[in-house]
Design a protein around this motif. Structure first.
Motif, mmCIF file in Angstrom:
data_model
loop_
_atom_site.group_PDB
_atom_site.id
_atom_site.type_symbol
_atom_site.label_atom_id
_atom_site.label_comp_id
_atom_site.label_asym_id
_atom_site.label_seq_id
_atom_site.Cartn_x
_atom_site.Cartn_y
_atom_site.Cartn_z
ATOM 1 N N GLY A 30 9.384 -9.542 8.595
ATOM 2 C CA GLY A 30 9.080 -8.226 9.187
ATOM 3 C C GLY A 30 7.591 -7.911 9.186
ATOM 4 N N THR A 31 6.761 -8.929 9.364
ATOM 5 C CA THR A 31 5.308 -8.708 9.258
ATOM 6 C C THR A 31 4.778 -7.735 10.318
ATOM 7 N N MET A 32 5.535 -7.563 11.406
ATOM 8 C CA MET A 32 5.072 -6.633 12.443
ATOM 9 C C MET A 32 5.044 -5.185 11.953
ATOM 10 N N LEU A 33 5.658 -4.909 10.809
ATOM 11 C CA LEU A 33 5.591 -3.548 10.257
ATOM 12 C C LEU A 33 4.157 -3.125 9.960
ATOM 13 N N PHE A 34 3.278 -4.106 9.740
ATOM 14 C CA PHE A 34 1.880 -3.789 9.418
ATOM 15 C C PHE A 34 0.926 -4.025 10.583
ATOM 16 N N ASP A 35 1.438 -4.327 11.779
ATOM 17 C CA ASP A 35 0.530 -4.598 12.908
ATOM 18 C C ASP A 35 -0.409 -3.431 13.183
ATOM 19 N N THR A 42 -10.634 1.815 15.201
ATOM 20 C CA THR A 42 -11.193 2.762 14.230
ATOM 21 C C THR A 42 -11.068 2.192 12.816
ATOM 22 N N PRO A 43 -12.193 1.866 12.182
ATOM 23 C CA PRO A 43 -12.107 1.319 10.827
ATOM 24 C C PRO A 43 -11.601 2.378 9.848
ATOM 25 N N SER A 44 -10.737 1.958 8.922
ATOM 26 C CA SER A 44 -10.350 2.861 7.832
ATOM 27 C C SER A 44 -11.557 3.114 6.948
ATOM 28 N N GLN A 45 -11.697 4.354 6.495
ATOM 29 C CA GLN A 45 -12.777 4.699 5.568
ATOM 30 C C GLN A 45 -12.379 4.384 4.127
ATOM 31 N N VAL A 46 -11.126 4.010 3.909
ATOM 32 C CA VAL A 46 -10.632 3.775 2.546
ATOM 33 C C VAL A 46 -10.316 2.297 2.308
ATOM 34 N N PHE A 47 -9.661 1.673 3.272
ATOM 35 C CA PHE A 47 -9.246 0.275 3.131
ATOM 36 C C PHE A 47 -10.140 -0.603 4.013
ATOM 37 N N GLY A 48 -11.051 -1.333 3.399
ATOM 38 C CA GLY A 48 -11.925 -2.223 4.154
ATOM 39 C C GLY A 48 -11.116 -3.255 4.934
ATOM 40 N N GLY A 49 -11.521 -3.496 6.179
ATOM 41 C CA GLY A 49 -10.837 -4.502 6.994
ATOM 42 C C GLY A 49 -9.731 -3.945 7.869
ATOM 43 N N PHE A 50 -9.262 -2.723 7.582
ATOM 44 C CA PHE A 50 -8.226 -2.132 8.430
ATOM 45 C C PHE A 50 -8.902 -1.515 9.655
ATOM 46 N N LYS A 51 -8.390 -1.818 10.843
ATOM 47 C CA LYS A 51 -8.881 -1.194 12.087
ATOM 48 C C LYS A 51 -7.679 -0.667 12.858
ATOM 49 N N LEU A 52 -7.587 0.639 12.889
ATOM 50 C CA LEU A 52 -6.393 1.294 13.406
ATOM 51 C C LEU A 52 -6.725 2.041 14.692
ATOM 52 N N SER A 53 -5.684 2.503 15.377
ATOM 53 C CA SER A 53 -5.924 3.440 16.468
ATOM 54 C C SER A 53 -6.474 4.731 15.860
ATOM 55 N N GLU A 54 -7.098 5.552 16.676
ATOM 56 C CA GLU A 54 -7.714 6.784 16.152
ATOM 57 C C GLU A 54 -6.685 7.692 15.473
ATOM 58 N N SER A 56 -3.778 6.918 14.137
ATOM 59 C CA SER A 56 -3.275 6.276 12.909
ATOM 60 C C SER A 56 -4.314 6.312 11.806
ATOM 61 N N ALA A 57 -5.593 6.099 12.152
ATOM 62 C CA ALA A 57 -6.649 6.124 11.131
ATOM 63 C C ALA A 57 -6.717 7.497 10.484
ATOM 64 N N ARG A 58 -6.570 8.545 11.289
ATOM 65 C CA ARG A 58 -6.635 9.904 10.735
ATOM 66 C C ARG A 58 -5.510 10.127 9.721
ATOM 67 N N VAL A 59 -4.279 9.766 10.119
ATOM 68 C CA VAL A 59 -3.135 9.975 9.221
ATOM 69 C C VAL A 59 -3.245 9.071 7.989
ATOM 70 N N PHE A 60 -3.565 7.800 8.215
ATOM 71 C CA PHE A 60 -3.601 6.827 7.121
ATOM 72 C C PHE A 60 -4.673 7.190 6.094
ATOM 73 N N ASP A 61 -5.872 7.491 6.562
ATOM 74 C CA ASP A 61 -6.955 7.790 5.624
ATOM 75 C C ASP A 61 -6.736 9.114 4.902
ATOM 76 N N ALA A 62 -6.135 10.088 5.591
ATOM 77 C CA ALA A 62 -5.864 11.372 4.924
ATOM 78 C C ALA A 62 -4.962 11.149 3.716
ATOM 79 N N LEU A 63 -3.953 10.307 3.881
ATOM 80 C CA LEU A 63 -3.040 10.043 2.767
ATOM 81 C C LEU A 63 -3.700 9.148 1.722
ATOM 82 N N ALA A 64 -4.333 8.067 2.176
ATOM 83 C CA ALA A 64 -4.913 7.098 1.228
ATOM 84 C C ALA A 64 -5.987 7.736 0.360
#
Ligand SMILES: NC(=O)c1ccc[n+]([C@@H]2O[C@H](COP(=O)([O-])OP(=O)(O)OC[C@H]3O[C@@H](n4cnc5c(N)ncnc54)[C@H](OP(=O)(O)O)[C@@H]3O)[C@@H](O)[C@H]2O)c1
Length: 197
Positions: A30-35, A42-54, A56-64
């Motif tokens: 199920g590796t596509m769960l992390f695609d 948009t690079p994550s400001q918390v997790f280096g190397g993650f590049k998300l849609s704008e 997704s980056a907003r939601v992901f970084d707010a939580l992280a």
């Protein structure tokens, strides 16, 4: 008091892995769960190397950025290669919940064998006032049963995996949720719920 939250990537049929996860094979087939971690600009400001849609980056970084410590279950720990002796979160130490002592623990890893309440208390002690993140379906279900989960974020990926490890296990009673936010994004819909008590 800091909050207890869990944000996991999940298929529409409720699986957080595909079939045959195992040591070093965290998501099985199920590796596509992390695609969506890597399919944007948009690079994550918390997790280096993650590049998300704008969105997704907003939601992901707010939580992280809220998380100061992580509680992970033994299956997550094993399937993720013991996080190479570290933590799944760059800025938050790990508390491992297991009935069994692993062969070795890293400096940023603490073992708790006495249950979910003690694991969350241990995580709060090292979280510096920030929130506690939960990783693993077994751990999330234990924490829900104990009434300790404040928020759930389902990063819902549009696929029916048909098998794997489930986000949620059997509960003794209904638990009502309140939708806080729903954010559609490329390849994933972020569903943020508060647990009602
Ligand atoms: N999709 C995502 O975002 C995502 C994120 C993280 C992880 N994952 C994957 O999700 C899977 C999670 O697996 P899972 O849901 O089966 O398990 P899990 O929650 O990671 O681990 C469950 C295990 O933790 C230990 N445990 C749980 N409650 C305990 C308690 N009260 N006291 C002591 N030990 C306790 C037990 O291990 P023992 O009895 O063996 O000690 C139990 O079998 C992994 O394959 C991981 O790679 C996916």
């Amino acid at each position: 008091m800091s909050k207890v939250v869990s944000g996991l990537a999940v298929s529409v049929d409720g699986y957080i892995t595909g079939r045959e996860p195992g040591a070093g094979r965290g998501l099985g087939d199920g590796t596509m769960l992390f695609d969506w971690y890597f399919d944007g600009d948009t690079p994550s400001q918390v997790f280096g190397g993650f590049k998300l849609s704008e969105p997704s980056a907003r939601v992901f970084d707010a939580l992280a950025s809220r998380v100061g410590a992580v509680v992970a279950g033994r299956n997550t720990y094993e399937d993720s290669g013991h996080f190479d002796g570290g933590s799944p979160h760059p800025a938050a130490p790990l508390v491992l919940l297991s009935h069994r002592r692993p062969p070795e623990l890293g400096e940023r890893q603490t073992l708790v064998t006495t249950g979910i309440e003690d694991a969350i208390a241990a995580a709060r002690e090292v979280a510096g006032g920030k929130d506690v993140g939960l990783m693993g379906g077994g751990v999330v279900t234990e924490a829900l049963k104990a009434g300790l989960v404040d928020e759930l974020v389902l990063h819902q990926v549009p696929i029916l995996l048909g098998g794997g490890r489930p986000f949620f296990r059997e509960l003794p009673e209904h638990i009502r949720l309140r939708l806080v936010e729903a954010v559609p994004a490329p390849g994933v819909t972020h569903l943020h719920y508060a647990v009602e008590r």
